[in-house]
Design an enzyme around this catalytic site. Structure first.
Site, PDB file in Angstrom:
ATOM      1  N   GLU A 273       0.842  -1.457  -0.069  1.00 32.27           N
ATOM      2  CA  GLU A 273      -0.202   0.452   0.612  1.00 32.27           C
ATOM      3  C   GLU A 273       1.101   1.118  -0.273  1.00 32.27           C
ATOM      4  O   GLU A 273       0.884   1.684   0.710  1.00 32.27           O
ATOM      5  CB  GLU A 273      -0.854  -0.414   1.590  1.00 32.27           C
ATOM      6  CG  GLU A 273      -1.927  -0.575   1.403  1.00 32.27           C
ATOM      7  CD  GLU A 273      -2.063  -1.046   2.469  1.00 32.27           C
ATOM      8  OE1 GLU A 273      -2.159  -0.800   3.696  1.00 32.27           O
ATOM      9  OE2 GLU A 273      -3.418  -1.798   2.713  1.00 32.27           O
ATOM     10  N   PRO A 274       1.784   1.359  -0.822  1.00 31.93           N
ATOM     11  CA  PRO A 274       2.497   2.457  -0.999  1.00 31.93           C
ATOM     12  C   PRO A 274       1.866   4.056  -1.424  1.00 31.93           C
ATOM     13  O   PRO A 274       0.899   4.035  -2.244  1.00 31.93           O
ATOM     14  CB  PRO A 274       3.626   2.207  -1.902  1.00 31.93           C
ATOM     15  CG  PRO A 274       3.017   1.577  -3.537  1.00 31.93           C
ATOM     16  CD  PRO A 274       1.974   0.547  -2.158  1.00 31.93           C
ATOM     17  N   ARG A 276       3.567   7.677  -0.389  1.00 32.75           N
ATOM     18  CA  ARG A 276       3.978   8.539  -0.333  1.00 32.75           C
ATOM     19  C   ARG A 276       5.467   8.423  -1.159  1.00 32.75           C
ATOM     20  O   ARG A 276       5.637   9.252  -2.179  1.00 32.75           O
ATOM     21  CB  ARG A 276       5.155   8.701   0.880  1.00 32.75           C
ATOM     22  CG  ARG A 276       6.370   9.975   0.673  1.00 32.75           C
ATOM     23  CD  ARG A 276       7.113   9.872   2.192  1.00 32.75           C
ATOM     24  NE  ARG A 276       6.440   9.594   2.977  1.00 32.75           N
ATOM     25  CZ  ARG A 276       5.843  10.549   4.301  1.00 32.75           C
ATOM     26  NH1 ARG A 276       5.773  11.689   4.095  1.00 32.75           N
ATOM     27  NH2 ARG A 276       5.373   9.981   5.474  1.00 32.75           N
ATOM     28  N   TYR A 316       5.509  17.757  12.059  1.00 37.91           N
ATOM     29  CA  TYR A 316       6.364  16.735  11.934  1.00 37.91           C
ATOM     30  C   TYR A 316       7.917  17.270  11.972  1.00 37.91           C
ATOM     31  O   TYR A 316       8.896  16.926  11.543  1.00 37.91           O
ATOM     32  CB  TYR A 316       5.937  15.555  10.385  1.00 37.91           C
ATOM     33  CG  TYR A 316       4.836  15.344  10.819  1.00 37.91           C
ATOM     34  CD1 TYR A 316       4.010  15.019  11.559  1.00 37.91           C
ATOM     35  CD2 TYR A 316       4.062  15.393   9.495  1.00 37.91           C
ATOM     36  CE1 TYR A 316       2.940  14.388  11.452  1.00 37.91           C
ATOM     37  CE2 TYR A 316       3.267  14.725   9.110  1.00 37.91           C
ATOM     38  CZ  TYR A 316       2.197  14.406   9.328  1.00 37.91           C
ATOM     39  OH  TYR A 316       1.183  14.159   9.360  1.00 37.91           O
ATOM     40  N   CYS A 342      -0.973  33.832   9.963  1.00 38.66           N
ATOM     41  CA  CYS A 342      -0.925  34.659  11.673  1.00 38.66           C
ATOM     42  C   CYS A 342      -0.212  33.219  12.728  1.00 38.66           C
ATOM     43  O   CYS A 342      -0.913  33.566  13.461  1.00 38.66           O
ATOM     44  CB  CYS A 342      -2.067  35.533  11.595  1.00 38.66           C
ATOM     45  SG  CYS A 342      -2.427  36.281  11.244  1.00 38.66           S
ATOM     46  N   TYR A 370       1.062  13.714   0.749  1.00 36.10           N
ATOM     47  CA  TYR A 370       0.636  14.815   1.866  1.00 36.10           C
ATOM     48  C   TYR A 370       1.287  16.118   1.769  1.00 36.10           C
ATOM     49  O   TYR A 370       1.033  16.306   2.938  1.00 36.10           O
ATOM     50  CB  TYR A 370       1.086  13.832   3.719  1.00 36.10           C
ATOM     51  CG  TYR A 370       1.292  12.096   3.558  1.00 36.10           C
ATOM     52  CD1 TYR A 370       0.202  11.957   3.649  1.00 36.10           C
ATOM     53  CD2 TYR A 370       2.576  11.500   3.370  1.00 36.10           C
ATOM     54  CE1 TYR A 370      -0.147  10.318   3.807  1.00 36.10           C
ATOM     55  CE2 TYR A 370       2.031   9.818   2.509  1.00 36.10           C
ATOM     56  CZ  TYR A 370       0.816   9.995   3.039  1.00 36.10           C
ATOM     57  OH  TYR A 370       0.689   8.536   3.390  1.00 36.10           O
TER      58      TYR A 370
HETATM   59  N1  LLP Z   1      -1.426   1.772   4.669  1.00 38.07           N
HETATM   60  C1  LLP Z   1      -1.837   2.942   5.566  1.00 38.07           C
HETATM   61  C2  LLP Z   1      -2.770   1.639   6.240  1.00 38.07           C
HETATM   62  C3  LLP Z   1      -1.328   3.830   6.275  1.00 38.07           C
HETATM   63  O1  LLP Z   1      -1.359   4.216   6.720  1.00 38.07           O
HETATM   64  C4  LLP Z   1      -0.887   4.676   5.361  1.00 38.07           C
HETATM   65  C5  LLP Z   1      -0.232   5.638   5.939  1.00 38.07           C
HETATM   66  C6  LLP Z   1      -0.010   4.031   4.294  1.00 38.07           C
HETATM   67  C7  LLP Z   1      -0.655   2.549   3.500  1.00 38.07           C
HETATM   68  C8  LLP Z   1       0.847   5.198   3.098  1.00 38.07           C
HETATM   69  O2  LLP Z   1       1.657   5.053   3.637  1.00 38.07           O
HETATM   70  P1  LLP Z   1       3.043   5.593   2.765  1.00 38.07           P
HETATM   71  O3  LLP Z   1       3.560   4.482   1.697  1.00 38.07           O
HETATM   72  O4  LLP Z   1       2.800   6.777   2.579  1.00 38.07           O
HETATM   73  O5  LLP Z   1       4.213   5.765   3.983  1.00 38.07           O
HETATM   74  N2  LLP Z   1       0.658  12.646   6.735  1.00 38.07           N
HETATM   75  C9  LLP Z   1       2.022  12.066   7.197  1.00 38.07           C
HETATM   76  C10 LLP Z   1       2.203  10.701   6.616  1.00 38.07           C
HETATM   77  C11 LLP Z   1       0.438   9.556   7.392  1.00 38.07           C
HETATM   78  C12 LLP Z   1       0.840   7.888   6.520  1.00 38.07           C
HETATM   79  C13 LLP Z   1      -0.640   7.922   7.065  1.00 38.07           C
HETATM   80  N3  LLP Z   1      -0.587   6.562   6.457  1.00 38.07           N
HETATM   81  C14 LLP Z   1       3.529  12.956   6.299  1.00 38.07           C
HETATM   82  O6  LLP Z   1       3.538  14.052   5.434  1.00 38.07           O
HETATM   83  O7  LLP Z   1       4.738  12.511   6.610  1.00 38.07           O
END
Ligand code: LLP
Length: 414
Positions: A273-274, A276, A316, A342, A370
């Site tokens: 489930e990629p 980012r 973050y 602000c 994101y």
């Molecule tokens: N699967 C599930 C169940 C998730 O909760 C997430 C991300 C992903 C897949 C995808 O993960 P990725 O491959 O994108 O790392 N807003 C934060 C990141 C939050 C991620 C939440 N879950 C940021 O800006 O760093």
């Protein structure tokens, strides 16, 4: 190969100079490269070779319809976490039989919508959700395909807010409870056990925690098989990090090879489930310098993008590289790059050495994931426009919001 790169002293997305984008569509704008998006998806897809697999792009990273549609055309599945994302994915032409539904708080309506769409699988995160899903599926005369999201209690070594695989996190079910819940699901009349699922966090820059989680999940899977509960797919979640600055995350290829090795000879389809790592480095936030401000202690570049457009630095302490779109003759200085909002937390970068003048364009790099999906209208700021560059063509895929639209649903008292 980088699809967002310098050419003739100016940053381009594919064949389009970013100054042309700003001229035509204004700033702040998110600019994505279709080729970069495609290449990132294909890196994963190729890495699997012949091994049965499904890449479920995590829609939350960037859920613009055009982005979802490009990925759907490439054969991508989708990981969704809300009824809203379900609708978006379907509107973008996503195949419901390639949708997995994650999240700890799926409402009755969301479960119903998922069942009505006949999605591939619900990644169930608690006993109560399992009970609710069985009841709704029975009521609708349907069978829900399910995985249990297990929490492997592994430290993903990332920012605590985006670490999800520790015992103290709200996500998934503990290993101790997993077996008995699987037995329940197996016996439930309207549930069909399909898989096992985990996700330990995001922006992971090391392979070791991912490998440890994968090993634990496969151990549990063997126990299930021994009990006669057959599993067709194993979903290892997303989480692979990208380079924002100095990080050196594993490649998609290394990640996938580790997963394929861990699964070994078992006849299972692998899901991931990629989010980012597919879209993050396929986009930038284009912004213009409004003012240079030389304070007593610090210098500021005040730009027209702000924390409402990109809240990752404020939330973050995330680092995004910020660079001029064109090399400038200005003398360089150390600046905080801030927006007009602000709040002192409204910064896109701190202590950056930049050679800039008022009116220059800056690119906030690695802003495909994101960023827009977490944006808000704070300070009654319209959300930015979004564009996809495809070779020489610029496509506006979300126009800048009008201010009137921001309060169109509000009413005065009688
Ligand atoms: N699967 C599930 C169940 C998730 O909760 C997430 C991300 C992903 C897949 C995808 O993960 P990725 O491959 O994108 O790392 N807003 C934060 C990141 C939050 C991620 C939440 N879950 C940021 O800006 O760093």
């Amino acid at each position: 190969m980088s699809f967002i790169a310098d050419r003739d002293n100016e940053l381009h997305a594919e064949n389009v100079a970013l100054s042309r984008v700003a001229e035509k569509f204004g700033t702040p704008s998110f600019v994505y490269s279709r080729a970069a998006l495609t290449a990132a998806f294909e890196d994963y897809d190729k890495a699997f070779g012949d091994h049965p697999h499904l890449i479920c792009y995590a829609a939350k990273a960037n859920s613009n319809l055009a982005i979802l549609n490009v990925l759907a055309q490439l054969g991508s599945g989708f990981d969704i976490v809300s009824g809203g994302e379900l609708k978006r994915v379907l509107a973008a032409g996503g195949d419901p039989r390639k949708i997995v539904f994650s999240g700890v708080g799926k409402s009755e309506a969301e479960l119903r919508d998922g069942l009505a769409a006949d999605i591939l699988c619900f990644n169930v995160e608690s006993e109560s959700e399992l009970t609710r899903l069985q009841r709704i599926a029975a009521d609708m005369g349907r069978t829900a395909r399910v995985s249990l999201r297990v929490n492997p209690d592994v430290d993903a070594r990332t920012h605590p807010y985006i670490s999800t695989g520790l015992r103290q996190n709200k996500f998934g079910v503990g290993f101790a409870d997993a077996l008995s819940l699987y037995r329940r699901a197996h016996q439930a009349s309207n549930l069909e056990v399909r898989g096992i699922d985990c996700h330990i966090g995001s922006q992971l820059t090391e392979l070791a925690p991912l490998a440890e989680a994968a090993r634990k999940v496969v151990e549990l899977l063997d126990q299930l098989t021994d009990e006669g509960i057959s599993i067709e797919h194993v979903d290892f979640g997303g989480g692979l990090g990208i380079r924002y600055g100095e990080e050196s995350p594993p490649s998609a290829d290394e990640f996938v090879r580790m997963l394929v090795d861990t699964v070994g000879q078992r006849s299972l389809s692998i899901q991931i489930e990629p989010g980012r790592s597919i879209v993050g480095n396929a986009g930038i936030l284009l912004t213009r310098v409004e003012y240079l401000k030389h304070g007593e202690e610090k210098n500021f570049v005040v730009v027209d993008a702000a924390m409402n457009d990109l809240m990752r630095p404020a939330l973050y302490q995330a680092h995004h590289t910020i660079r001029p779109v064109r090399t400038s003759a200005a003398t360089s200085a150390t600046y905080d790059v801030v927006g007009p909002i602000c709040e002192t937390g409204d910064f896109l970068g701190q202590a950056r050495t930049l050679a800039v003048q008022e009116g220059d364009l800056l690119a906030v790099m690695s802003a495909g994931a994101y960023a827009m999906s977490m944006s808000s209208n704070y300070n009654t700021r319209s959300r930015a426009a979004e564009l996809i560059i495809d070779a020489d063509a610029m496509h506006l895929v979300r126009k800048r919001e009008s201010v009137e639209a921001l309060y169109a649903d509000e009413t005065l008292l009688p």
